[in-house]
Design a protein around this motif. Structure first.
Motif, PDB file in Angstrom:
ATOM      1  N   ALA A   4     -36.536 -82.128 -47.988  1.00  0.00           N
ATOM      2  CA  ALA A   4     -37.280 -82.562 -46.823  1.00  0.00           C
ATOM      3  C   ALA A   4     -38.214 -81.505 -46.628  1.00  0.00           C
ATOM      4  N   LEU A   5     -38.167 -80.168 -46.859  1.00  0.00           N
ATOM      5  CA  LEU A   5     -39.223 -79.189 -46.578  1.00  0.00           C
ATOM      6  C   LEU A   5     -40.236 -79.447 -47.723  1.00  0.00           C
ATOM      7  N   LYS A   6     -40.191 -79.628 -48.970  1.00  0.00           N
ATOM      8  CA  LYS A   6     -41.060 -79.758 -49.825  1.00  0.00           C
ATOM      9  C   LYS A   6     -41.942 -80.947 -49.614  1.00  0.00           C
ATOM     10  N   GLU A   7     -41.153 -82.066 -49.147  1.00  0.00           N
ATOM     11  CA  GLU A   7     -42.155 -83.464 -49.004  1.00  0.00           C
ATOM     12  C   GLU A   7     -42.905 -83.309 -47.889  1.00  0.00           C
ATOM     13  N   ARG A   8     -42.637 -82.358 -46.810  1.00  0.00           N
ATOM     14  CA  ARG A   8     -43.581 -82.038 -45.928  1.00  0.00           C
ATOM     15  C   ARG A   8     -44.507 -80.753 -45.806  1.00  0.00           C
ATOM     16  N   ASN A   9     -44.426 -80.205 -47.140  1.00  0.00           N
ATOM     17  CA  ASN A   9     -45.294 -78.935 -47.457  1.00  0.00           C
ATOM     18  C   ASN A   9     -44.815 -77.876 -46.693  1.00  0.00           C
ATOM     19  N   LEU A  10     -43.786 -77.838 -46.309  1.00  0.00           N
ATOM     20  CA  LEU A  10     -43.139 -76.602 -45.322  1.00  0.00           C
ATOM     21  C   LEU A  10     -42.491 -75.587 -46.409  1.00  0.00           C
ATOM     22  N   LYS A  11     -42.459 -74.412 -45.563  1.00  0.00           N
ATOM     23  CA  LYS A  11     -41.711 -73.350 -46.263  1.00  0.00           C
ATOM     24  C   LYS A  11     -40.876 -72.733 -45.416  1.00  0.00           C
ATOM     25  N   THR A  12     -39.707 -72.129 -45.557  1.00  0.00           N
ATOM     26  CA  THR A  12     -38.872 -71.742 -44.468  1.00  0.00           C
ATOM     27  C   THR A  12     -39.560 -70.743 -43.500  1.00  0.00           C
ATOM     28  N   GLU A  13     -40.873 -69.995 -44.148  1.00  0.00           N
ATOM     29  CA  GLU A  13     -41.589 -69.281 -43.215  1.00  0.00           C
ATOM     30  C   GLU A  13     -42.314 -70.023 -42.168  1.00  0.00           C
ATOM     31  N   ASN A  14     -42.302 -71.077 -42.151  1.00  0.00           N
ATOM     32  CA  ASN A  14     -42.978 -71.875 -41.228  1.00  0.00           C
ATOM     33  C   ASN A  14     -41.840 -72.516 -40.045  1.00  0.00           C
ATOM     34  N   LEU A  15     -40.615 -72.043 -40.243  1.00  0.00           N
ATOM     35  CA  LEU A  15     -39.769 -72.272 -39.253  1.00  0.00           C
ATOM     36  C   LEU A  15     -39.159 -71.261 -38.189  1.00  0.00           C
ATOM     37  N   VAL A  16     -38.397 -71.641 -37.249  1.00  0.00           N
ATOM     38  CA  VAL A  16     -38.128 -70.888 -36.164  1.00  0.00           C
ATOM     39  C   VAL A  16     -36.871 -69.620 -36.459  1.00  0.00           C
ATOM     40  N   MET A  17     -36.138 -70.309 -37.462  1.00  0.00           N
ATOM     41  CA  MET A  17     -35.423 -69.510 -38.043  1.00  0.00           C
ATOM     42  C   MET A  17     -35.289 -69.662 -39.588  1.00  0.00           C
ATOM     43  N   ARG A  18     -34.524 -68.946 -40.252  1.00  0.00           N
ATOM     44  CA  ARG A  18     -34.667 -68.900 -41.685  1.00  0.00           C
ATOM     45  C   ARG A  18     -33.333 -69.175 -42.332  1.00  0.00           C
ATOM     46  N   PRO A  19     -33.065 -70.779 -42.165  1.00  0.00           N
ATOM     47  CA  PRO A  19     -31.684 -71.032 -42.772  1.00  0.00           C
ATOM     48  C   PRO A  19     -31.786 -71.229 -44.043  1.00  0.00           C
ATOM     49  N   ASP A  20     -30.591 -71.228 -44.817  1.00  0.00           N
ATOM     50  CA  ASP A  20     -30.598 -71.469 -46.399  1.00  0.00           C
ATOM     51  C   ASP A  20     -30.955 -73.071 -46.463  1.00  0.00           C
ATOM     52  N   THR A  21     -31.463 -73.153 -47.881  1.00  0.00           N
ATOM     53  CA  THR A  21     -31.700 -74.802 -47.919  1.00  0.00           C
ATOM     54  C   THR A  21     -30.325 -75.351 -48.971  1.00  0.00           C
ATOM     55  N   LEU A  22     -30.099 -76.689 -48.641  1.00  0.00           N
ATOM     56  CA  LEU A  22     -29.115 -77.179 -49.427  1.00  0.00           C
ATOM     57  C   LEU A  22     -29.836 -78.439 -50.165  1.00  0.00           C
ATOM     58  N   SER A  23     -29.391 -78.591 -51.527  1.00  0.00           N
ATOM     59  CA  SER A  23     -29.790 -79.916 -52.127  1.00  0.00           C
ATOM     60  C   SER A  23     -28.831 -80.960 -51.512  1.00  0.00           C
ATOM     61  N   LEU A  24     -29.427 -82.269 -51.927  1.00  0.00           N
ATOM     62  CA  LEU A  24     -28.751 -83.481 -51.441  1.00  0.00           C
ATOM     63  C   LEU A  24     -27.283 -83.472 -52.066  1.00  0.00           C
ATOM     64  N   SER A  25     -27.003 -82.853 -53.406  1.00  0.00           N
ATOM     65  CA  SER A  25     -25.688 -82.815 -53.832  1.00  0.00           C
ATOM     66  C   SER A  25     -24.831 -81.980 -53.060  1.00  0.00           C
ATOM     67  N   GLN A  26     -25.486 -80.838 -52.754  1.00  0.00           N
ATOM     68  CA  GLN A  26     -24.708 -79.920 -51.658  1.00  0.00           C
ATOM     69  C   GLN A  26     -24.274 -80.355 -50.094  1.00  0.00           C
ATOM     70  N   ILE A  27     -25.328 -81.322 -49.714  1.00  0.00           N
ATOM     71  CA  ILE A  27     -25.107 -82.114 -48.533  1.00  0.00           C
ATOM     72  C   ILE A  27     -23.987 -82.939 -48.712  1.00  0.00           C
ATOM     73  N   ALA A  28     -23.928 -83.772 -49.669  1.00  0.00           N
ATOM     74  CA  ALA A  28     -22.837 -84.790 -49.932  1.00  0.00           C
ATOM     75  C   ALA A  28     -21.400 -84.212 -50.108  1.00  0.00           C
ATOM     76  N   GLU A  29     -21.523 -82.786 -50.682  1.00  0.00           N
ATOM     77  CA  GLU A  29     -20.348 -82.170 -50.775  1.00  0.00           C
ATOM     78  C   GLU A  29     -19.859 -81.579 -49.419  1.00  0.00           C
ATOM     79  N   THR A  30     -20.785 -81.335 -48.489  1.00  0.00           N
ATOM     80  CA  THR A  30     -20.349 -80.833 -47.029  1.00  0.00           C
ATOM     81  C   THR A  30     -19.829 -81.842 -46.261  1.00  0.00           C
ATOM     82  N   ILE A  31     -20.449 -82.960 -46.551  1.00  0.00           N
ATOM     83  CA  ILE A  31     -20.155 -84.332 -45.916  1.00  0.00           C
ATOM     84  C   ILE A  31     -18.628 -84.408 -46.098  1.00  0.00           C
ATOM     85  N   GLU A  32     -18.257 -84.392 -47.563  1.00  0.00           N
ATOM     86  CA  GLU A  32     -16.847 -84.712 -47.854  1.00  0.00           C
ATOM     87  C   GLU A  32     -15.998 -83.827 -47.516  1.00  0.00           C
ATOM     88  N   LYS A  33     -16.399 -82.487 -47.163  1.00  0.00           N
ATOM     89  CA  LYS A  33     -15.450 -81.581 -46.787  1.00  0.00           C
ATOM     90  C   LYS A  33     -15.080 -81.632 -45.006  1.00  0.00           C
TER      91      LYS A  33
END
Lengths: 130, 105, 120
Positions: C84-113
Motif C-alpha cells: 500500500a505504501l509502494k503503490e502510493r509512492n510513500l515511504k515510512t519516512e513520510n508517516l507520522v510514526m514508523r510502523p513496521d510493514t507487513l506483506s499481505l500474507s502476514q496480514i492474512a496470518e494476523t487475521i487468522e490469529k
C-alpha cells in the motif's frame, strides 16, 4: 446456544441497520442469545424517539424498541456518538440544558467500554457497517 | 476459519477485492465469504465481475449470497451457480459455524 | 480471563468515512481494557499516517495528530501494508510514526490469529 453482540453503525435509513435488525430477529428465533446490541456512530439514530417516517415506511427505531422490550435485550447507545448527534436521555438533556430528551424506551446510554465488554463476553461479535 | 461478510458492490468499494487479495495468501484457513446488501451484485452471472467469481473459484472458497437481498434486487434468475444461497437463518448458522465474522465495507 | 486478540484494520481513506474516528476510539478503549491490540493500515488506510496533513484551511480535525499517542497507551502493534505504501509512492519516512510493514500474507496470518476483527 451462542451469545452475540451486534454492533450497528448505520442510521435507520441505511440497509445496514435493517440487516442488523433482521439478523437479530433470526438469531433469537433460532434460540440464540443477544448479549448486547451496541449502537455506534450514526447507529445511535436507531435509538431516537422523535423520528416520524411516512406511513408506508417501516419505523425501524420503533421495531428495535419492540424487539428490545419483548426479549428484554441490553441495548446500549454509545454516549460520545449520541451526544455529538443530539440523542440524549433525561439526565443528559438536563445536564446540557436541552429543550427535550429523545432517547427511546428500552435503550440506555453508556460508554464504548460496553462494546469491548461485548467482545470479551460474547461468542460472536458482528459489525453491521453502513 | 473466518466468515468474511461483504456488503458493497464491487463497483463501489474495494471490499470484495481486498478480501480476496488477503484470502489468496491464506493457505489453509477454510474461510468463507457471504455477500449481503449491494454485494449480491457480485454474484451476477456473465457480468463484468466474472474475474472476481473466477478468483473465488480458483481459491476454492465457499461463497454464499443472502437470499433476501438477492430477491429484493431482482436477481434470482441471473446468479452464478457456484455460489450458494442462504436466508437469514442460514446467515446466523454460518456466523456460528465459523470462528469469527469479519465485515468488509 | 485471558485477553482477547483484537485486530483493527483501517482500509478507508482518512477524511471520507465516519469510521476513521471509530478506529482510534476502539483501539484506545480496548487498550484500556487490557486486551491484546493490533492495528493495521491497509490500502488507502495508510493515508491516515501521512505526516504532511494540514487541516488549518479546512476547518476539519487533523486525523494524523492523535496517532502517535497510540504508543503512550501501549498500543505497540501498529503495522502498515507494505504494498500500500509502494503503490502510493510513500515511504515510512513520510508517516507520522514508523510502523513496521507487513506483506499481505502476514496480514492474512494476523487475521487468522485474531479473536475479533474490526475492519474500517
Amino acid at each position: 446456544m451462542q451469545s452475540f453482540t451486534l454492533v450497528v453503525y448505520g442510521s435507520p435509513d441505511t440497509q445496514a441497520a435493517s440487516t442488523a435488525y433482521n439478523f437479530a430477529q433470526a438469531l433469537l428465533k433460532a434460540g440464540h442469545q443477544i448479549y448486547r446490541l451496541f449502537f455506534y456512530q450514526d447507529g445511535v439514530f436507531n435509538a431516537c424517539s422523535f423520528n416520524t417516517p411516512p406511513q408506508d415506511e417501516e419505523n425501524l427505531p420503533a421495531s428495535w424498541q419492540t424487539l428490545i422490550q419483548e426479549y428484554d435485550l441490553d441495548a446500549v447507545v454509545c454516549v460520545a456518538s449520541a451526544l455529538k448527534r443530539g440523542i440524549v436521555n433525561d439526565a443528559e438533556a438536563e445536564r446540557y440544558d436541552l429543550a427535550a430528551s429523545n432517547l427511546r424506551k428500552g435503550f440506555e446510554i453508556s460508554g464504548l467500554g460496553q462494546l469491548i465488554d461485548g467482545v470479551i463476553q460474547s461468542d460472536r461479535v458482528i459489525n453491521f457497517l453502513p | 476459519m473466518t466468515l468474511h461478510l461483504i456488503n458493497k458492490s464491487p463497483a463501489r468499494s474495494s471490499a470484495l477485492n481486498d478480501c480476496l487479495s488477503v484470502l489468496e495468501f491464506d493457505n489453509n484457513s477454510a474461510s468463507a465469504i457471504l455477500l449481503i446488501e449491494d454485494a449480491v451484485y457480485a454474484a451476477l452471472n456473465r457480468s463484468s465481475y466474472a474475474y472476481l467469481q473466477e478468483k473465488i473459484k480458483s481459491l476454492a472458497i465457499p461463497c454464499y449470497v443472502l437470499k433476501e437481498d438477492m430477491l429484493l434486487r431482482g436477481l434470482h434468475a441471473g446468479l452464478i451457480e457456484s455460489f450458494s444461497i442462504v436466508d437469514y437463518a442460514g446467515f446466523v448458522q454460518l456466523s456460528i459455524d465459523y470462528n469469527k465474522v469479519q465485515s468488509w465495507s | 480471563m485471558t485477553p482477547k486478540n483484537i485486530l483493527v484494520i483501517v482500509r478507508q481513506s482518512p477524511y471520507s468515512s465516519i469510521l476513521s474516528a471509530a478506529t482510534l476510539d476502539i483501539v484506545l478503549t480496548a487498550a484500556a481494557f487490557e486486551q491484546t491490540l493490533t492495528l493495521i493500515f491497509m490500502g488507502e488506510g495508510v493515508l491516515h499516517l501521512l505526516s504532511s496533513q494540514d487541516s488549518k484551511a479546512s476547518g476539519l480535525k487533523n486525523i494524523s495528530k492523535a496517532l502517535p499517542s497510540l504508543e503512550l497507551y501501549e498500543v505497540d502493534q501498529v503495522f502498515v501494508e507494505k504494498d500500500a505504501l509502494k503503490e502510493r509512492n510513500l515511504k515510512t519516512e513520510n508517516l507520522v510514526m514508523r510502523p513496521d510493514t507487513l506483506s499481505l500474507s502476514q496480514i492474512a496470518e494476523t487475521i487468522e490469529k485474531a479473536d475479533q476483527v474490526f475492519n474500517f
